[in-house]
Design an enzyme around this catalytic site. Structure first.
Site, short mmCIF file in Angstrom:
data_model
loop_
_atom_site.label_atom_id
_atom_site.label_comp_id
_atom_site.label_asym_id
_atom_site.label_seq_id
_atom_site.Cartn_x
_atom_site.Cartn_y
_atom_site.Cartn_z
N ARG A 61 0.92 -1.15 0.08
CA ARG A 61 0.07 0.03 -0.09
C ARG A 61 0.90 1.27 0.12
O ARG A 61 0.65 2.17 -0.72
CB ARG A 61 -1.08 0.11 1.18
CG ARG A 61 -1.93 -1.20 1.46
CD ARG A 61 -2.92 -1.09 0.61
NE ARG A 61 -2.77 -1.38 -0.97
CZ ARG A 61 -2.46 -2.49 -1.30
NH1 ARG A 61 -2.69 -3.55 -0.52
NH2 ARG A 61 -2.55 -2.64 -2.53
N GLN A 93 -9.97 10.18 6.18
CA GLN A 93 -9.98 8.74 6.71
C GLN A 93 -9.07 8.09 5.70
O GLN A 93 -8.54 7.00 6.09
CB GLN A 93 -11.32 8.11 6.32
CG GLN A 93 -12.76 8.68 7.19
CD GLN A 93 -13.97 8.10 6.50
OE1 GLN A 93 -14.31 6.97 7.02
NE2 GLN A 93 -14.47 8.95 5.40
N ASP A 96 -3.24 7.62 2.63
CA ASP A 96 -2.38 7.57 1.46
C ASP A 96 -1.40 8.74 1.37
O ASP A 96 -0.46 9.22 0.65
CB ASP A 96 -3.22 7.58 0.19
CG ASP A 96 -4.24 8.44 -0.03
OD1 ASP A 96 -4.17 9.73 0.49
OD2 ASP A 96 -5.29 8.16 -0.53
N HIS A 111 -7.50 8.08 10.44
CA HIS A 111 -7.26 6.60 10.48
C HIS A 111 -5.76 6.34 10.31
O HIS A 111 -5.52 5.22 10.07
CB HIS A 111 -7.99 5.64 9.32
CG HIS A 111 -9.62 5.84 9.55
ND1 HIS A 111 -10.40 5.59 8.57
CD2 HIS A 111 -10.48 5.84 10.71
CE1 HIS A 111 -11.74 5.58 9.26
NE2 HIS A 111 -11.46 5.94 10.48
N THR A 179 -16.98 9.21 0.40
CA THR A 179 -16.84 8.02 1.50
C THR A 179 -18.43 7.65 1.58
O THR A 179 -19.33 8.42 1.28
CB THR A 179 -16.55 8.71 2.83
OG1 THR A 179 -16.88 7.69 3.75
CG2 THR A 179 -17.00 9.93 3.10
N SER A 180 -18.15 6.35 1.64
CA SER A 180 -19.68 5.48 1.64
C SER A 180 -20.65 5.87 2.81
O SER A 180 -21.65 5.39 2.77
CB SER A 180 -19.37 4.03 1.42
OG SER A 180 -18.40 3.68 2.44
N ALA A 222 -15.36 13.13 -8.01
CA ALA A 222 -14.78 14.16 -7.05
C ALA A 222 -13.73 15.19 -8.10
O ALA A 222 -14.00 16.28 -8.02
CB ALA A 222 -13.97 13.91 -5.82
P1 OAD Z 1 -15.43 3.19 0.92
O1 OAD Z 1 -14.78 2.29 -0.07
O2 OAD Z 1 -16.25 2.45 1.61
O3 OAD Z 1 -16.33 4.55 0.00
C1 OAD Z 1 -15.85 5.08 -0.84
C2 OAD Z 1 -17.08 5.84 -1.54
O4 OAD Z 1 -16.33 6.81 -2.63
C3 OAD Z 1 -18.16 5.31 -2.35
O5 OAD Z 1 -19.41 5.80 -1.94
C4 OAD Z 1 -18.08 5.41 -3.92
O6 OAD Z 1 -19.50 5.63 -4.52
C5 OAD Z 1 -17.52 6.75 -3.88
N1 OAD Z 1 -16.29 7.17 -4.84
C6 OAD Z 1 -15.68 6.31 -5.76
N2 OAD Z 1 -15.02 7.02 -6.86
C7 OAD Z 1 -15.18 8.13 -6.66
C8 OAD Z 1 -14.89 9.28 -7.25
N3 OAD Z 1 -14.29 9.32 -8.27
N4 OAD Z 1 -15.27 10.38 -6.83
C9 OAD Z 1 -16.23 10.59 -5.87
N5 OAD Z 1 -16.67 9.51 -5.07
C10 OAD Z 1 -16.02 8.39 -5.39
O7 OAD Z 1 -14.28 3.99 1.50
P2 OAD Z 1 -14.36 5.18 2.69
O8 OAD Z 1 -15.87 5.53 3.01
O9 OAD Z 1 -13.28 5.73 2.55
O10 OAD Z 1 -11.01 2.53 7.36
O11 OAD Z 1 -14.06 3.98 3.77
C11 OAD Z 1 -14.22 4.43 5.16
C12 OAD Z 1 -13.10 3.37 6.08
O12 OAD Z 1 -13.47 1.81 5.60
C13 OAD Z 1 -11.60 3.56 5.49
O13 OAD Z 1 -10.97 4.61 5.99
C14 OAD Z 1 -11.05 2.25 6.01
C15 OAD Z 1 -11.96 1.52 5.32
O14 OAD Z 1 -12.21 0.14 5.98
C16 OAD Z 1 -9.95 1.74 7.87
O15 OAD Z 1 -9.04 1.56 7.52
C17 OAD Z 1 -9.99 1.94 9.58
#
Ligand code: OAD
Length: 235
Positions: A61, A93, A96, A111, A179-180, A222
């Site tokens: 990573r 969150q 990177d 995170h 973020t989802s 985004a």
């Molecule tokens: P997710 O993978 O859950 O969600 C990513 C979101 O970004 C989704 O809702 C996609 O629709 C959206 N997405 C994808 N491509 C995009 C783009 N080009 N522009 C805008 N949106 C886009 O990731 P996170 O919500 O960040 O935690 O996950 C939260 C946490 O869960 C992470 O920080 C990690 C993970 O397990 C830990 O490692 C503790």
């Protein structure tokens, strides 16, 4: 909308903002994360069971993060910070480091970060660039015990929650990007901000779990949507 002189903006980002840089999001593939079960590579229990696997995973990573570049969405947030100064704060969150590389300064990495490692024994932090990544289990430069990735895993408490709470208290605008809305406490920031009277805005490819708490939802990538919105907000 236009950002006013009295506004204070808090931004929360997730994996989606780095997708256009070439980093895969988490929930795109059935709870598997780069072909691993999340609990194997992102929990303290997984690390206790197989630290070799976990270190191999995070070294990859780290290399991947180093090999990609910030995208227009990251740079749009730098433009916002340049314009707002201390009235801008960014909580991510993501681990990177791309916000820092885009030039943002007021950043909280709730995170953790791939750019640092943490000693399991003396609890000192070291830049990943300065540790021995050739070693299967990199030793602490201070006490020689085992380092761990400086990542907040499932079951652990995110960093700087007190600071984040005080930023939520003060914010008049909350902008959530990529973020989802699945992982708490971050997924709950929108509810808190809204309850405290902030206007809540979201930029996301798909509707997030917590969509109903946003005043404005801008659907799209985004990197495509954010630069235009920022230009409009700063006009
Ligand atoms: P997710 O993978 O859950 O969600 C990513 C979101 O970004 C989704 O809702 C996609 O629709 C959206 N997405 C994808 N491509 C995009 C783009 N080009 N522009 C805008 N949106 C886009 O990731 P996170 O919500 O960040 O935690 O996950 C939260 C946490 O869960 C992470 O920080 C990690 C993970 O397990 C830990 O490692 C503790």
């Amino acid at each position: 909308m236009k950002i006013k002189e009295t506004d204070r903006l808090l931004v929360l980002t997730g994996a989606g903002i780095s997708a256009e840089s070439g980093i895969r999001t988490f929930r795109a593939s059935d709870g598997l994360w780069e072909e691993h079960r999340v609990e194997d590579v992102a929990s303290p229990q997984g690390f206790a069971r197989d630290p070799h696997l976990v270190w191999r995973f995070y070294k990859e990573r780290y290399k991947q993060a180093m090999s990609v570049e910030p995208n227009p969405a990251h740079y749009a947030l730098k433009t916002l910070e340049d314009a707002l100064g201390e009235r801008f704060w960014l909580v991510t969150q993501n681990v990177d480091g791309l916000h820092g590389r885009a030039g943002n300064k007021n950043v909280i990495e709730m995170h953790g970060s791939l750019n640092t490692a943490l000693c399991t024994h003396c609890h000192k932090r070291f830049p990943t660039a300065e540790i021995d990544l050739e070693a299967e289990l990199p030793p602490c430069p201070n006490c020689r015990k085992m380092l761990r990735p400086d990542i907040v895993w499932f079951g652990e408490i995110p960093y700087q929650l007190d600071e984040i709470q005080s930023l939520l208290d003060k914010a008049t605008l909350l902008l959530v990007i990529g973020t989802s809305g699945n992982v708490y406490p971050a997924a709950g920031f929108v509810m808190a901000a809204r309850y405290l009277g902030a206007r809540t805005m979201c930029v996301n490819l798909d509707a997030p779990q917590n969509k109903s708490f946003f005043d404005d939802f801008h659907q799209g990538k985004a990197g495509e949507v954010l630069p235009g919105l920022v230009a409009e907000w700063l006009k």
